[in-house]
Design an enzyme around this catalytic site. Sequence first.
Site, short mmCIF file in Angstrom:
data_model
loop_
_atom_site.label_atom_id
_atom_site.label_comp_id
_atom_site.label_asym_id
_atom_site.label_seq_id
_atom_site.Cartn_x
_atom_site.Cartn_y
_atom_site.Cartn_z
CG LEU A 113 9.08 4.10 8.06
CD1 LEU A 113 8.95 4.86 9.25
CD2 LEU A 113 9.93 2.76 8.40
CG ASP A 114 3.82 0.57 2.65
OD1 ASP A 114 2.23 0.70 3.38
OD2 ASP A 114 3.53 0.01 1.49
CB THR A 115 1.58 0.10 8.76
OG1 THR A 115 0.71 1.11 8.06
CG2 THR A 115 2.61 0.62 9.64
CG ASN A 149 -1.74 1.11 1.33
OD1 ASN A 149 -2.14 1.79 0.24
ND2 ASN A 149 -2.28 1.61 2.33
#
Length: 273
Positions: free
Chosen positions: A29-31, A7
Amino acid sequence: MKILNVNLKLSNFVFVETSLNESANTFLLDTGSDISIIKQKFIKNLNTDDTLTYKLKGIGEGTKSTLGFVETNILLNNFTLNHKFQVVDNDFPIPCDGIIGDDFIKTYNCLLDFNPTQDLFVVRPNFSNRYETLKIYSCPKENTISLPARAEVIRKINVDCNEPEFLIPNQEISPGIFVANTIVSKANTFIKILNTTNKNTLLENYNIKTESLKSYHIFKIDPTKNSKQRNASIISKISKNCPLLHRDKLIDLCKNYTDVFALETDTVSFNNL
């Protein structure tokens, strides 16, 4: 082959040293990403293990396949953290070296701490009572704007204006990329940007036009607007129209936001933008 999500919001970046090379790498940073990723050109002499690969979706139309994985160390001041990164082609559509995904964030009990002064990436591994903090940056390079495809996002920008507050008029800052009329302060120049193109974009050397607010009518808010008498009048009118079942909770909520309600005697604010 298993299909995983990526995402791409393209808004939170950290600079981290790894055992892959001698210089720091830039990671998104991609949760919303199920796995962590590194571009192929940064793994140097390490062999990619192709016994485990994935198809990735959420990065445009269709899916993209990974090439395999490498195992490397994230080098922090207090910790050396081992992790597996899936390897992708160098043309993978991110404006940085790789992605730190949800797998790393959960494994090492990480926290994205957003606050007014400085956003921080906090690494708190369960095997230690110590922690490490890394600064989070909105872009992978200085004086750039990173924009996901087909999306409207909020970004902090750099503009050349000496006034404490000013107007950013609606304009097309790059083909297919637009901003709308926005009043901003010099200290916090956050604006909405719409990317109508089908590509993730990294804007460099951008030029955004500004205008002085002296040319516009400024409505001054009446300091007595939130007087006790006015607030009591608003609550009285609301309470007459609230269902009995939820009246007390609704009244308590409305008491905190009486400034958003208008009475018949209020002057409605406006501007001439």
